[in-house]
Structures are given as C-alpha cells and as structure tokens.
Design a protein around this motif. Structure first.
Motif, PDB file in Angstrom:
ATOM      1  N   THR B 445       3.861   5.975   9.452  1.00  0.00           N
ATOM      2  CA  THR B 445       2.917   7.023   9.947  1.00  0.00           C
ATOM      3  C   THR B 445       2.957   7.703  11.305  1.00  0.00           C
ATOM      4  OG1 THR B 445       1.168   5.620   8.432  1.00  0.00           O
ATOM      5  CG2 THR B 445       0.443   7.380   9.778  1.00  0.00           C
ATOM      6  N   SER B 461       2.520   8.362   4.740  1.00  0.00           N
ATOM      7  CA  SER B 461       1.694   7.420   5.508  1.00  0.00           C
ATOM      8  C   SER B 461       1.294   6.304   4.197  1.00  0.00           C
ATOM      9  CB  SER B 461       0.664   8.165   5.905  1.00  0.00           C
ATOM     10  OG  SER B 461      -0.161   7.030   6.231  1.00  0.00           O
ATOM     11  N   ASP B 466       3.835   0.589   6.944  1.00  0.00           N
ATOM     12  CA  ASP B 466       3.642   0.524   8.476  1.00  0.00           C
ATOM     13  C   ASP B 466       3.565  -0.889   8.767  1.00  0.00           C
ATOM     14  OD1 ASP B 466       3.665   3.193   8.159  1.00  0.00           O
ATOM     15  OD2 ASP B 466       1.469   3.533   8.755  1.00  0.00           O
TER      16      ASP B 466
END
Lengths: 325, 533
Positions: B445, B461, B466
């Motif tokens: 992201t 995202s 992540d």
C-alpha cells in the motif's frame, strides 16, 4: 560609428538573453520535477523529498528563477545532475569537439562549394551546371542519419578504411584538446565531417550558382566585359565579391546551427560533442545543462551575427554598421 | 535491401584492404579490452546512484562487499562480517586491502565514504537512496566497521555493496572535478584510473597491487556509444571488442556474422502493467463512446484477469522483443530469491477472457488509455502498441500514449496529479537481492511516511499482503524470507494487482574469441569477459 554599434548590440544582447532565459525556464519547468526521472526506482520517498528540497525544486517558479539569475550573474549556471560538473565547464569541455567537427565540414563545404558553384553558374546553362544543381538537391534532401550509416557501412565495415565512430587521439594545443593534429584524430574526423558538410555544400553550390548567374546579367559586368577586362579577373575580383555577401551571411547562420544542433551526426558517429550532450540532458531532465546550453546557443548566435555584419561591411562599403540597419 | 546490395558490391574491394588492416592491428596490445557502452559515466563515485555508474565504480573503487553476476554477495574490502544482534553488523576489513596510493584501507576510510555518499551536496540521485533503514556507519577500531540498522534488515549486504570506498582524506576534501581529472580517483578496486574524457571514454589499467584476484586485462577502455546502431557498427567494424545493451532486433543479424558472438541471459527485471485499482473513477477510463464513467471497471478483479488472459505473451516476446524475454506469470524474475515457483502460468484465451469481462458487467468493453515510456526500456513504445491491439481484441477501446520518461515519471510520481489508469513498468531486484524491493515498492500500500509503495501507481492495497511483505523485509533468514515473499506474490497475483508480461533478458555481444558472463542487473563488467579457449 563602430563604438555605438557595438554598444547598441551589447544592450540588445542582454535584453534577448533575459527574455530567452524566461522562456527556457518556463519550458524546462513544464517538463516536471527532474528528480523523479533521475533517482533509482528503489530510492525511498523521504530521500527523494529531501533531495527535492535541497535542490530547491519545491519552491515556486519565480523564486527558482530568481535564484537562478542571481547565481548566473556570478557566473554559476548550476551543476549537472548527472555529470557532477558545473554545466558551463561541461559545455566548454565538449565544445572543442563540436567546433572542430563543424569547422572541418565548413572548410570542405566552402572549398568544394564555391568553385563548383562558380563553374555551374559561369557556363551558360551548360550540362555541368544542370548536373551540379540537381546533385545539390540530393545533398539538401538526404537525411543525415541515413547517409551517416551508409558511410559507416561502406567506408568502415566493408572497406575498413576508417573507424566507425568516436573521437580519435587528441593533443593539447594552447590548452585546447584537438584531434586535428594527429593522424588517428583526422581519420576519426573524416566521415562525420563529410556527412555534416553535405548540406552546407549543397546550399553553397546553389547560392553561388544563382548569384553568379544573376550578376552576369548586370550592367556592371557587361560594361566590364566591354572594357575588355579578362574573364578570370572579372569573375574573381568583381562578381565573386558581390556574390559572397549572401553566402557569408548564410555560412554564419549555418555555422551556428551546425554547432548547436549537429546532434544527429554526433549521435550516429558517437562524436562527444555538445549536440549529443543536449539530447542526453533532455532525456534525463538534467535541468542545469539544458538551461546553460540553450543560453550558450543564444550568446553564440548573437556573436556570430555580429561577426557576419562586420565581415559584410568590409566586403561591401555600401553596407553600414549602425544600430538601426 | 539496398544496404545489403551495397555491402556485396564493396565486398571484393574490401578483401585486400582487410588483409592490410589485419596486419596493422595485430600488434595492438593483446590484453586490452575495449567496451562499447551505452551509458555515460559519472566520475564522482558518490554523486549519482544508478546501476551503470555502480558498474564503473566497481572497477576502480572497492566496496565492503560486492555482488556477483547472479546478484549474490561476495567479500571484497570486508573479508568477513558478523551479525552481532538483529540490527548490528560488524564488518572486518581485509588486512591486505590497499588503496591505489598504497595506503591501508581502514575503518575510518569506510566511515568517511559512507558519510560522503549520503550527504553530498547537489546530488540529484543520492546514494542515500541505497541506504534505506541504515541508522549509522561507524568505525569502532582500525579494522572494524559497525553498521546499525533501524530494524532487522536482510538487504543490508546488498545496500553496502552500492557504496564505493575512498580514502578518508579524499572523502573530506575532494570535489567533483578531482574525480574527473583523476586526482581523487583513488580506490581499492582491481583497476586504476588512467584517463577520462567526458562523453567519449574512460581508460583503466590493471592495479598490480590489488589484494584480491588479479584483474584479467592490462588495460580496459570504456567507449561511450549511446546510439544503438552506432554501437553495433563499432563492434562489426572491429573498433570495440564488446558491446552492452545489444538491441534485440540486431541479434539475428549479429549471430549470422562469423566474427561475432552473442551472449544472452535472464535479467532480474520484469515487465508488467499497473492497473488503477485505487480510484472509484479513473481519469483515463471511459465508456465505449468516450464519455466519462461513474465507476472504475479496473477495480473488478475479473476485469483485470480478463485483461491478463487477453495478452499473448509468447507473441509479444517473439515478435516485439525478438525473443529477448520469457513470458511471466508474476512480477519477480525466476532467479530472484522469493520468486513464487509454484504459481501457474497465465493462460492466453481471448474467448474465456471475453466471457469473464461480460460476467463482470462489461460485455461491450470500455475505453482505456495505456501509458508508457518511449525511451526507458527496450522497445517500450512498441510493446505498448502491441498490448493496445491485444486488449482491443478483448473488446476494449484502447488508446496508446507513449511519452518520454522525462515527462512520464514526474507525472506518475505526483500524488495529486492524474497519474495513469494503466501503465507499463519494469522493475529489477538488484538492490535488495530478493523480491523485497519489488514488493515494497510496487505492491505494498502507498504510504509516503513509511516509504512504502513508492511505485504503486495503481494504489493497490491489501492489508494481508502488506502484513506479509512487512514481515519479510525484517526476516533475516533467507529461506523464511523467500517463503513469505512467495506468499505475498501469490496473494497479489491472485488479485491481479499488477498484470505480469515477461522477464527481460540481458544481451551482450563480443568479437570472436571472448567469452562473457552476463550480470543479471545489466552491469557491464570488464572481468566478466575472458579470452575463450
């Protein structure tokens, strides 16, 4: 007379420079932030931002311009982002390479073009004139990169007479590096100089031919002939002198153009001159070099025009040096 | 072909001249290597961080560790290193390491070099960018350098490999001009500075006192020939022994020449497309009639998958790249640590893709502009045009916009601007040595504050992805890290966060009688060339 003329020209030059610098600055600014083009993709964002701040690229354009002008007036046109060298020094170091290339090609163009033009124009519409004039059209219209590659294929790859490109060995003459004095240097110079000379050569042939033909019809030539002046003297002492004026003007302009924008020839022959420097700098957004280069070109043209005016005045007393002419 | 006719016509004449020139060139030093290189060099080793500059620096200057052709680390000035704790590395300097001026390389020199590399004035592409997450570099005694990192940092060895080491007194006093004149060009590398002429050539000679394996050539000349055709001509004409960045379109012809050898290998770079998935309305997406849309079809994973399936990677590589590549199913190349080997290939199936697009609610397609550079990657503009045609076959109304990188990159990096809806990008892994660089920069992201997602132009995202990526960048054990990175790649490709195209190749050509080992990051290294048996 000469004094006022020079003073007026200097003032004019400063105004031109100021205006051009603003235009260049706006143009370069429109390209966008150069740091984004230069950084390695894996550089983290905070380092990039820091760099932008340190180089002052986050400031508004008028502030950046103000800083630029202040520095420029003290002789500092910025440091190249990619070469780690002051941009003016960089241009100066590459200028000699371009200068000797252009000089060589103009010498070829004048040495061949003037006599050929005279032959073509003097004879009354003979086949020599017609042939030369059609061949010279070819010289104007052949794209130089194609011609350059063709010359490399013929003279370097097949005949192996000359190297494919690059600048040969240089020696220092009065502190200036030149390749005109070594055999290796000259052998590297031949192909690019020939390629670059073709266009001015064709132009000079055509201009000379047209001038000679025009002047041969004029009264002063007829009278001179009637007076029994020898054809050779008539041609060289009277006709040529008049024909030379537009040619000198043109050579001056061409000289500047070739120096500033010999980029195609320099690229094809890997000649380390300033034209190549400009293109490479534009590609990577090396802002200080682009700006310094364009300002340098403006100054060069101003100087060349000045020299052309002075020479023409010497050739023809009717042309007077004054601020208004 | 008029050119080939011309060549034939002159061939007879040339035979005699060739004989003469062969005799003449025979006495040229047998141990000089002349390389025709595409990239100009920046002589100050701490001024401009780029892969080509690193390659020149490696010849002249030493670094604590160096990278081999497969981007694995090897000892150089540091003979060994110890991980004191998770964030502390101690590098022991090889007691035999000497600078070209004969003085011993000390920890103080290393400290001063790192300081100069990260603080140099006017540097637009600072080496500081290579030192992400490095907190400090200090000399703790004459032959030990301690590097502290902010977090556990597995990429550290690859990072310190970017920094050239010079004597401390030079690091303090030298200006850029001193490196150009050669006055300050004193390093600890296998070659010594002889002469540099801007835009023309860099000449090096063997450093006889080098503490490592002896350099392979007496003399090395790098000649800058940035034009592709001119570089190929220089090799064919025998003016240079080796050229880098061989244009793929010339490979077939070069292979036919009896006096030329072509070397080709996979690089650490991958080409891929970045779709805009972050915005509900994307500026370069329209409906079929060119009117703006109130939603963004690229946000639907089925649309992205349909696009991925509509791309004929084999033809793309074969026709546009002249074979210089391998179809890709992810954005990390096969030889790079973390590559997800288990991932299946992406099938080329236009009718299935059309079905998927209809399922997503776009049976008639939509309008889309693809943006790409035209002077950054090999054949970039042509790739874009081919992609435009392939996606048009899917039923999309495609526009292709190719821009110079000087215009394109500032545009996509401006967070407030329009950026792009679909863009072509290539990314390599050289500076992290694993998939970490690509993942943190293009998949994670976008997070300006923490420096993630710098090139995540599409603003993909996914919190799960992540988390895996962040865990991987602080995992020191290579096997564990590779597993995490493979997982992150698999998750991101399941989402089609980026649409993979192909893995790039590196192509180098030489005269006959040489053998060259390709560096995956496209570095051009003199000692990678050796006389062939």
């Amino acid at each position: 007379m000469m004094g006022t003329f020079l003073l007026y020209r200097t003032l004019q030059a400063f105004v031109t420079l100021a205006v051009v610098s603003i235009i260049i600055f706006l143009g370069v600014f429109a390209l966008g932030n150069p740091v984004y083009v230069l950084v390695d993709p894996s550089a983290p964002a905070d380092v990039v931002e820091q760099t932008i701040r340190r180089l002052g690229l986050d400031r508004p354009i008028y502030e950046q311009y103000g800083i630029f002008v202040t520095n420029a007036l003290s002789g500092d046109l910025g440091t190249s982002y990619t070469h780690a060298q002051p941009s003016l020094a960089l241009i100066a170091s590459r200028f000699t390479a371009t200068f000797e290339l252009v000089l060589a090609s103009l010498v070829i163009a004048v040495a061949l073009g003037l006599p050929l033009g005279l032959i073509a124009g003097y004879g009354k519409n003979n086949w020599v004139g017609r042939t030369l004039s059609s061949v010279s059209i070819l010289g104007i219209s052949v794209p130089i990169f194609w011609l350059g590659l063709l010359m490399i294929i013929v003279f370097s790859l097949e005949l192996k007479w000359l190297p494919t490109g690059g600048r040969g060995e240089t020696v220092a003459l009065f502190g200036v590096e030149t390749s005109l004095l070594t055999l290796d240097g000259l052998s590297h110079l031949v192909l690019p100089a020939m390629a670059l000379s073709l266009f001015p050569l064709a132009l000079i042939i055509r201009l000379t031919r047209a001038g000679v033909r025009e002047h041969s019809q004029m009264d002063y030539v007829r009278f001179a002939r009637a007076m029994g002046i020898r054809p050779a003297k008539l041609l060289f002492a009277y006709v040529l002198r008049n024909v030379l004026i537009p040619i000198v003007t043109m050579i001056g302009l061409i000289f500047g153009t070739l120096i500033a924008f010999a980029v195609v020839t320099e690229t094809v022959f890997a000649w380390p001159g300033i034209g190549k420097l400009l293109i490479d700098s534009i590609k990577v957004s090396d802002r200080p070099v682009i700006i310094a280069y364009l300002l340098f070109v403006v100054v060069m043209f101003l100087v060349i025009n000045l020299i052309v005016d002075v020479i023409n005045a010497a050739l023809d007393p009717r042309i007077r040096l004054s601020g208004t002419s | 072909m008029p050119l080939s006719k011309l060549r034939k016509a002159t061939r007879g004449l040339s035979a005699a001249v060739m004989l003469v020139s062969c005799v003449m060139s025979a006495d040229a030093a047998a141990d000089t290597l002349t390389i025709g290189t595409r990239s100009e060099m920046t002589m100050d080793p701490h001024f401009f961080w780029s892969t080509p500059n690193r390659a020149y620096n490696v010849h002249l200057y030493g670094s604590l560790v160096r990278l081999n052709n497969a981007m694995r680390t090897q000892p150089m000035i540091a003979s060994k290193w110890i991980l004191v704790d998770e964030t502390t590395w101690d590098f022991k300097i090889d007691p035999a390491a000497r600078f070209h001026n004969g003085s011993k390389v000390t920890a103080k020199d290393v400290e001063a070099s790192f300081k100069r590399a990260s603080t140099l004035e006017n540097a637009a592409a600072s080496y500081k960018g290579a030192l992400r997450g490095v907190a400090s570099v200090t000399a703790i005694d004459t032959d030990t350098v301690r590097v502290k990192t902010k977090k556990a940092n597995p990429a550290l060895l690859h990072q310190v490999a970017q920094i050239s080491i010079i004597p401390a007194n030079i690091a303090v006093s030298a200006n850029q001009g001193d490196f150009i004149s050669g006055k300050a060009a004193i390093g600890a590398g296998p070659y010594k500075f002889v002469r540099f002429k801007a835009g023309d050539r860099l000449v090096l000679e063997r450093n006889e006192a080098y503490f490592g394996p002896k350099a392979k050539w007496d003399k090395v000349v790098f000649r800058v020939i940035s034009d592709d055709a001119a570089r190929v001509a220089a090799l064919l004409g025998g003016d240079v022994d080796l050229i880098d960045y061989v244009p793929p379109s010339d490979v077939a012809r070069l292979k036919r020449e009896s006096g030329i050898k072509v070397f080709r290998s996979t690089s650490d770079r991958t080409m891929f497309l970045i779709p805009d998935v972050g915005r509900n309305v994307s500026p370069f997406v329209t409906d079929k009639d060119g009117e703006s849309m109130n939603k963004n079809p690229l946000q639907d994973v089925r649309v992205r998958k349909a696009m991925a399936m509509a791309i004929d990677r084999k033809s793309l590589v074969a026709r546009i790249m002249d074979g210089a590549g391998t179809p890709a199913n992810q954005n990390v190349a096969p030889d790079v640590l973390g590559h997800a080997a288990a991932l299946p290939g992406i099938k080329y199936d236009v009718s299935a893709a059309k079905k998927l697009l209809a399922e997503a609610g776009y049976p008639n397609g939509f309008g889309l502009t693809i943006h790409c550079t035209n002077d950054r990657y090999v054949n970039d503009a042509r790739i874009c045009q081919a992609l435009g045609q392939m996606l048009a076959r899917l039923g999309l109304k495609m526009k292709v916009e190719a821009l110079p990188k000087a215009v394109m990159f500032p545009r996509i990096r401006d967070p407030k601007g329009d950026r792009t809806s679909l863009m072509l990008l290539s990314f390599g892994s050289g500076t992290s040595g694993d998939a970490g660089g690509t993942l943190t920069h293009t998949i994670h992201t976008f997070d300006k504050g923490r420096g993630f997602g710098t090139w995540n132009v599409g603003r993909y995202s996914n919190a799960n992805v992540d988390a895996v990526i962040e865990k991987a960048v602080t995992t020191l054990r290579a096997n564990d890290r590779a597993k995490l990175q493979s997982k992150a790649i698999s998750l991101a490709i399941a989402d089609m966060a980026v649409i993979p195209l192909f893995y790039n190749n590196v192509i180098v050509a030489s005269r006959k009688g040489l053998s060259y080992t390709i560096y995956a990051d496209q570095s051009t290294i003199a000692d990678a060339a050796v006389p062939a048996n």
